[in-house]
Design an enzyme around this catalytic site. Structure first.
Site, PDB file in Angstrom:
ATOM      1  N   PHE A 235       4.887   8.075  17.189  1.00 14.52           N
ATOM      2  CA  PHE A 235       3.619   8.731  16.833  1.00 14.52           C
ATOM      3  C   PHE A 235       3.490  10.123  17.446  1.00 14.52           C
ATOM      4  CE2 PHE A 235       2.954   4.143  17.702  1.00 14.52           C
ATOM      5  CZ  PHE A 235       2.942   3.686  16.402  1.00 14.52           C
ATOM      6  N   ASN A 647       9.636   5.331  -1.379  1.00 11.76           N
ATOM      7  CA  ASN A 647       9.625   3.868  -1.351  1.00 11.76           C
ATOM      8  C   ASN A 647       8.175   3.419  -1.226  1.00 11.76           C
ATOM      9  OD1 ASN A 647       9.658   1.161  -0.673  1.00 11.76           O
ATOM     10  ND2 ASN A 647      11.430   1.338   0.678  1.00 11.76           N
ATOM     11  N   THR A 650       7.292   0.955   1.864  1.00 10.23           N
ATOM     12  CA  THR A 650       7.176   1.477   3.231  1.00 10.23           C
ATOM     13  C   THR A 650       6.092   2.562   3.299  1.00 10.23           C
ATOM     14  OG1 THR A 650       9.076   2.900   2.767  1.00 10.23           O
ATOM     15  CG2 THR A 650       9.500   0.896   4.013  1.00 10.23           C
ATOM     16  N   GLN A 654       2.869   2.864   5.779  1.00  6.28           N
ATOM     17  CA  GLN A 654       2.530   4.061   6.558  1.00  6.28           C
ATOM     18  C   GLN A 654       1.075   4.453   6.342  1.00  6.28           C
ATOM     19  OE1 GLN A 654       4.716   5.008   8.906  1.00  6.28           O
ATOM     20  NE2 GLN A 654       5.263   6.963   8.034  1.00  6.28           N
ATOM     21  N   LYS A 719       6.330  14.504  -0.377  1.00 11.58           N
ATOM     22  CA  LYS A 719       5.560  15.336   0.544  1.00 11.58           C
ATOM     23  C   LYS A 719       5.300  14.721   1.925  1.00 11.58           C
ATOM     24  CE  LYS A 719       2.050  16.668  -2.083  1.00 11.58           C
ATOM     25  NZ  LYS A 719       0.928  17.536  -2.511  1.00 11.58           N
ATOM     26  N   GLY A 720       5.668  13.482   2.145  1.00 12.96           N
ATOM     27  CA  GLY A 720       5.464  12.948   3.495  1.00 12.96           C
ATOM     28  C   GLY A 720       4.147  12.199   3.643  1.00 12.96           C
ATOM     29  N   VAL A 721       4.212  11.025   4.233  1.00 10.77           N
ATOM     30  CA  VAL A 721       3.014  10.189   4.355  1.00 10.77           C
ATOM     31  C   VAL A 721       2.780   9.696   5.783  1.00 10.77           C
ATOM     32  CG1 VAL A 721       3.041   9.405   1.967  1.00 10.77           C
ATOM     33  CG2 VAL A 721       4.346   8.133   3.672  1.00 10.77           C
ATOM     34  N   GLU A 723       1.582  11.030   8.552  1.00  9.44           N
ATOM     35  CA  GLU A 723       0.398  11.420   9.313  1.00  9.44           C
ATOM     36  C   GLU A 723      -0.871  11.549   8.460  1.00  9.44           C
ATOM     37  OE1 GLU A 723       1.933  14.337  12.634  1.00  9.44           O
ATOM     38  OE2 GLU A 723       3.413  14.149  11.045  1.00  9.44           O
TER      39      GLU A 723
HETATM   40 MO1  MOS Z   1       4.307  13.641  14.862  1.00  8.26          MO
HETATM   41  S1  MOS Z   1       2.589  13.770  15.940  1.00  8.26           S
HETATM   42  O1  MOS Z   1       4.490  15.220  14.244  1.00  8.26           O
HETATM   43  O2  MOS Z   1       5.534  13.185  15.893  1.00  8.26           O
END
Ligand code: MOS
Length: 759
Positions: A235, A647, A650, A654, A719-721, A723
């Protein structure tokens, strides 16, 4: 879960079985002959000097080595902390008598067994000369200053626009200090072998850790190896090298044997980074018909005396709404605390809580529905700050779809109008967003004669699903069943495979996997058409790979041949290829720097081309008990636009996890400092509240189909999930609490005490 065909296959985790059966070896589970065990002793004061250390009792109890500032080594200093450098802090504890924060390492005690190390550590007697300290943001806020880490944004004359606005909101919002507390604690196992330093440590950044250790010991990077195949949660806490790693390596060198340090749960609160508290002063102006006219955001957060820049906040929220005038200012206050660090959406979670609360207040003053107000003021296709087009932005669709799933149209506008027996019910919403970062990466692939595939990269899976994403991308490209694919990661000696931070791994790694797979595929198909096999004479354009077989795609021709048979025709019976990906526009010097352990990624603003962000809309229902003030969240809905989802299984996990953490930040989490001593009072999992299963009701997650257009920078369209979904939940909860009770709470976490007298 979206059933869309645009997204990848919902594959189960390829590393799941090894984790639940205990076969996955985490950093602290390494077995070595002659292993010694280390424990940290940490400072009880927040500022001052170590005046004396008595180690006699610890030595008598069997300590083999007690490192302190009196006998430890002076390593090469760290010139800058992250983001200018790579370390969590530039301060070097135990290289002088100086104490800069409570919980700072002041001794490292090594013994033959963990029990002896624990006992000996408890016997080290330390005296201090105490100096006065400042740890309270609220009383020090006027010392706040702009530093190199400030990401100020400005457009138009916000003061004039605000003064001229007929409808105004002026409010201050606060978020609490939080600590990550991953299940796997920090640990380092270090040893030296033929002049090479080998370190087993859970890290989100193998190349950063390798470069850090090489720099500190003044040796070349090829004399450091960092091994981290499994990371039990990070994290952000395991993103940056912390001081205890080098100290453990010093102990291993001194003793000439492997040393394993395990950081205690209490020490987890003070030896690394954390989410610093924040204060946001927000001013919003609007016209009478509900158009935003001014947005000003002054964001205050602690840094440390060691490093002046910490976690900024104002850059991302500024792209949510169309305002003709806006200004965001990041201001840092240096306190006598350990340096803050990244924690899941470090900039966005606290700052968006403030903006999305203020937007709700403004909608309420205007008598408008908060979703309708947001849709009316949505920034639309262009970034309001840079003016560049968003590579994709589905926020308006997220609001519409989320409102539909939640049943938002049934919501009465007036607060305190949904009552169910003894429960006051409130519905609230908040926007999510997170920047898109894409960086270089490379992989190595080997297809063997038995049809199995090995994929290797120095990537890190901190529980996010990267092993599965890599296997899935290779399976998709090569038509090989996932159970024939083995992915190896987490070793700095493998080809560079992206930092696991900033939600960038999937977008960065998948293009390299595809490139390598394309090459393997090309060679496989070429081999299939050679010689005298059933496909001889075919052209590779007529062939595809399905379920591990090469298949003719010409109608009526069913010729197939196993990969293994084709590989027999290839010298050495295997195909080995590498694939490298570099996002367009990344300067070549940055590329070599990235491989050597500096950070380098494109995004969120790619000059002259794109603004890249993921977006989402969250809705929650809170129920507050009229007599006890207990706050429950029976249901939450989140709809997200994050490009193509590698995927969905997963990614769902997240996004759901992020919403749960958002709920936790909204109602539970806070690390409290006793400012008299500058020490945390709840540095343990018993008194640091987090939700349990009974606190979590229904969490519905949907991922929209979305095409991202920044194809040269971000060719996978992903695009990423990681955060995204922790952003906005806290505001949705605070806004729902207002809707339930009429009480506006301008901080998180919100507890019973905040609402009791309003019931
Ligand atoms: Mo994350 S807080 O960018 O490891």
């Amino acid at each position: 879960m979206s059933g869309s065909s645009q997204h990848g296959q919902p594959m189960p985790r390829v590393d799941g079985r090894s984790k639940v059966t205990g076969r996955a070896r985490y950093a602290a589970e390494q077995v070595h002959a002659n292993l010694a065990h280390a424990r940290l002793v940490t400072s009880r004061i927040a500022r001052g000097q170590v005046s004396s250390i008595d180690t006699s009792a610890a030595e008598a109890a069997g300590a083999k080595l007690i490192l302190t500032h009196l006998n430890s080594e002076k390593l090469v200093p760290i010139t800058a902390a992250y983001p200018a450098g790579r370390a969590q802090t530039s301060f070097l504890p135990m290289e002088s008598a100086e104490v800069r924060y409570a919980g700072q390492p002041v001794a490292l005690v090594v013994a033959d067994t963990p029990e002896l190390a624990d006992h000996a550590a408890s016997l080290v007697e330390i005296d201090y000369i105490e100096a006065s300290h400042e740890t309270e943001l609220a009383t020090q806020i006027e010392r706040a200053r702009k530093t190199k880490g400030s990401k100020d944004v400005v457009k138009g004359d916000v003061d004039a626009a605000f003064a001229a606005s007929p409808v105004k909101i002026v409010a201050t919002y606060r978020t609490a200090t939080e600590h990550h507390n991953a299940m796997e604690r920090f640990s380092t196992t270090a040893f030296w072998e033929n002049g090479q330093l080998i370190v087993h440590e859970a890290t989100q950044w193998l190349s950063g850790m390798r470069a850090h250790l090489a720099e500190r010991f003044g040796i070349s990077q090829d004399r450091v190896r960092v091994i981290s195949p499994f990371v039990g949660g990070g994290f952000g806490s395991k993103a940056l090298p912390m001081p205890h790693t080098a100290l453990t390596a010093v102990a291993a060198k001194r003793l000439g044997r492997p040393v394993k340090l395990i950081v205690s749960r209490e020490q987890m609160f003070t030896v690394g980074g954390y989410r610093p508290e924040s204060v946001s002063r927000v001013r919003l102006g609007a016209s009478k018909d509900g158009r935003l006219t001014a947005y000003s955001h002054d964001y205050f957060t602690p840094a440390s005396r060691s490093d002046p820049a910490a976690m900024p906040g104002v850059e991302s929220p500024a792209v949510l709404y169309a305002s003709p005038a806006l200004r965001g200012r990041d201001r840092f206050v240096d306190l006598d605390v350990n340096h803050p660090g990244p924690m899941r959406a470090p900039a966005e979670m606290p700052s968006v809580f403030a903006l999305e609360s203020a937007i709700d207040e403004l909608a309420h003053s205007l008598g408008m529905d908060p979703v309708a107000f947001r849709l009316k003021n949505d920034a639309g296709p262009h970034d309001p700050v840079s003016g560049l087009p968003f590579s994709s932005r589905s926020l308006a669709r997220c609001w519409t779809r989320g409102a539909e799933l939640f049943g938002w149209s049934e919501r009465p506008l007036a607060p305190r109008s949904l009552i169910d027996g003894d429960w006051l019910v409130g519905w609230g919403c908040g926007a999510s967003l997170y920047p898109v970062y894409v960086g270089p990466s490379s992989v190595r692939m080997r297809l063997s004669g038995d049809g199995s595939l090995l994929v290797q990269l120095a990537g890190q899976d901190l529980g996010t699903g990267l092993y599965t994403v890599v296997a899935g991308a290779a399976a998709e490209m090569l038509g090989i069943a996932a159970d024939r694919i083995r992915v190896e990661m987490g070793d700095s000696e493998l080809p560079f495979g992206s930092m696991a931070a900033g939600s960038r791994s999937t977008a960065s790694v998948v293009p390299a996997v595809r490139r390598a797979a394309e090459r393997v595929r090309g060679r496989l198909l070429a081999a299939a058409t050679q010689g005298s096999g059933p496909l001889a004479g075919e052209t590779t354009g007529n062939l595809a790979i399905r379920d591990g077989n090469v298949v003719s795609t010409v109608p009526g021709d069913a010729a197939t041949e196993a990969i293994a048979a084709i590989l027999e025709r290839i010298p050495r019976g295997a195909i080995e290829e590498t694939g490298e990906f570099v996002p367009a526009g990344l300067p070549s010097d940055r590329l070599s720097g990235v491989y050597k352990g500096s950070e380098g990624a494109m995004g969120p603003v790619v000059e002259k081309a794109w603004a890249m962000y993921s977006f989402g809309a969250q809705f929650v229902e809170v129920r507050i008990h009229r007599l006890t003030g207990i706050i429950r969240v029976p249901r939450a809905v989140g709809v997200f636009g994050a490009g193509r989802i590698a995927n969905p299984r997963t990614a769902h996990s997240q996004l759901m996890g992020g919403m749960i953490w958002g709920l936790s930040s909204g109602l539970f989490e806070a690390t409290r400092l006793d400012h008299r001593y500058g020490r945390y009072v709840n540095a343990n999992l018993a008194e640091y509240p987090i939700p349990v299963c009974a606190d979590i009701g229904s969490i519905q997650v949907e991922m929209l189909d979305e095409t991202d257009h920044a194809r040269d920078v971000n060719p996978s369209g992903m695009k990423g999930v990681g955060e995204l979904s922790v952003v906005g939940t806290g505001a949705a909860i605070a806004n729902a609490v207002f809707h339930a009770t009429g009480r506006r709470v301008r901080h998180i976490p919100i507890t019973i005490e905040d609402v009791l007298d309003a019931l």
